[in-house]
Design an enzyme around this catalytic site. Structure first.
Site, mmCIF file in Angstrom:
data_model
loop_
_atom_site.group_PDB
_atom_site.id
_atom_site.type_symbol
_atom_site.label_atom_id
_atom_site.label_comp_id
_atom_site.label_asym_id
_atom_site.label_seq_id
_atom_site.Cartn_x
_atom_site.Cartn_y
_atom_site.Cartn_z
ATOM 1 N N ARG A 280 49.159 68.730 -18.923
ATOM 2 C CA ARG A 280 48.232 68.492 -20.035
ATOM 3 C C ARG A 280 48.971 68.190 -21.338
ATOM 4 N NH1 ARG A 280 44.858 71.992 -23.741
ATOM 5 N NH2 ARG A 280 42.897 70.890 -24.079
ATOM 6 N N ILE B 265 40.641 66.209 -26.969
ATOM 7 C CA ILE B 265 40.876 66.497 -25.555
ATOM 8 C C ILE B 265 40.129 67.796 -25.299
ATOM 9 C CG2 ILE B 265 43.124 67.593 -26.092
ATOM 10 C CD1 ILE B 265 44.040 66.804 -23.263
ATOM 11 N N SER B 266 39.243 67.791 -24.322
ATOM 12 C CA SER B 266 38.352 68.932 -24.114
ATOM 13 C C SER B 266 39.123 70.195 -23.749
ATOM 14 C CB SER B 266 37.339 68.623 -23.004
ATOM 15 O OG SER B 266 36.380 67.705 -23.447
ATOM 16 N N GLN B 267 38.498 71.320 -24.057
ATOM 17 C CA GLN B 267 39.002 72.629 -23.652
ATOM 18 C C GLN B 267 39.161 72.649 -22.123
ATOM 19 O OE1 GLN B 267 36.197 75.561 -24.900
ATOM 20 N NE2 GLN B 267 37.187 77.246 -23.830
ATOM 21 N N PRO B 268 40.274 73.182 -21.596
ATOM 22 C CA PRO B 268 40.459 73.214 -20.141
ATOM 23 C C PRO B 268 39.294 73.862 -19.390
ATOM 24 C CG PRO B 268 42.522 73.722 -21.212
ATOM 25 C CD PRO B 268 41.499 73.638 -22.306
#
Length: 213
Positions: A37, A63-66
């Site tokens: 990531r 970038i979205s939260q995992p």
């Protein structure tokens, strides 16, 4: 930049965090444990790459939260070989997770800056969508329909009808619906005219942009 043993260790800790938050799909967890990531983020954010947070990328996007990526992917319930349409390519991280699961991926990005960057970047990591398109996600990609799954990675004020229409019978649309706060919503197509709707809690996304041209 490289993917080091340190990064791999950080990913293992991230996977443990996601398990504690309720992610149970082993294929999804394995994909997240494998994908670097930190390479999808600005170098100044690398230290934060494996915390469970969203971070800024180009074109005022994130970038979205995992956890969000893992949860949406889990809700999509894809299997290897499934045909999936992604609305909002963004950094390409969600794309990589889906490709790691073995789907045939079609992905649409509205921001030209991100589209150009991600189209060059993903293949360098070995991730190759079947097609990556610069365009309006609200209308989907009818010429490749129907899809086993459609995933929307931005907040939608309403559910675009073309996306529902492009699902296979049995296919799922996973979409965060709402303005400031979104409800993660899953539509499963039961027949030509019937859809079953489920809601899975509140999330926060950047807004889905409609093509104004």
């Amino acid at each position: 930049m490289k993917d080091t043993f340190t990064h791999q260790g950080m990913r293992k800790r991230l996977v443990e965090t996601l398990k504690k938050k309720g992610i149970v799909n082993n294929n999804v967890l394995q994909a997240i444990s494998k994908i670097p990531r930190h390479l999808f983020m600005d170098s100044s954010f690398v230290d934060h790459a494996y915390t469970d947070k969203a971070f800024p990328i180009a074109a005022d996007q994130t970038i979205s939260q995992p956890y969000t990526v893992a949860r949406q992917t889990e809700l999509l319930e894809v299997e290897k070989g499934d045909k999936v349409l992604e609305i909002g390519t963004g950094s390409g991280y969600q794309s990589a997770v889906l490709l790691e699961l073995g789907v045939t991926l079609f992905t649409i990005e509205r921001q030209n800056e991100l589209f150009k960057k991600t189209k060059l970047f993903l293949p360098k990591l070995g991730y190759k969508p079947k097609r990556m398109i610069f365009g309006d996600g609200y209308i989907g990609l009818e010429e490749e329909a129907p899809y086993d799954g459609i995933i929307v990675t931005a907040g939608a004020p309403f559910v675009p009808n073309p996306l529902l229409a492009q699902l296979k019978i049995g296919g799922k649309l996973v979409i965060p619906v709402g303005d400031n706060v979104q409800i993660m919503t899953v539509f499963t197509r039961k027949s030509e005219a019937e859809f079953v709707k489920e809601e899975h809690g509140e999330f926060r996304f950047v807004p889905l942009l409609e093509d104004k041209n």
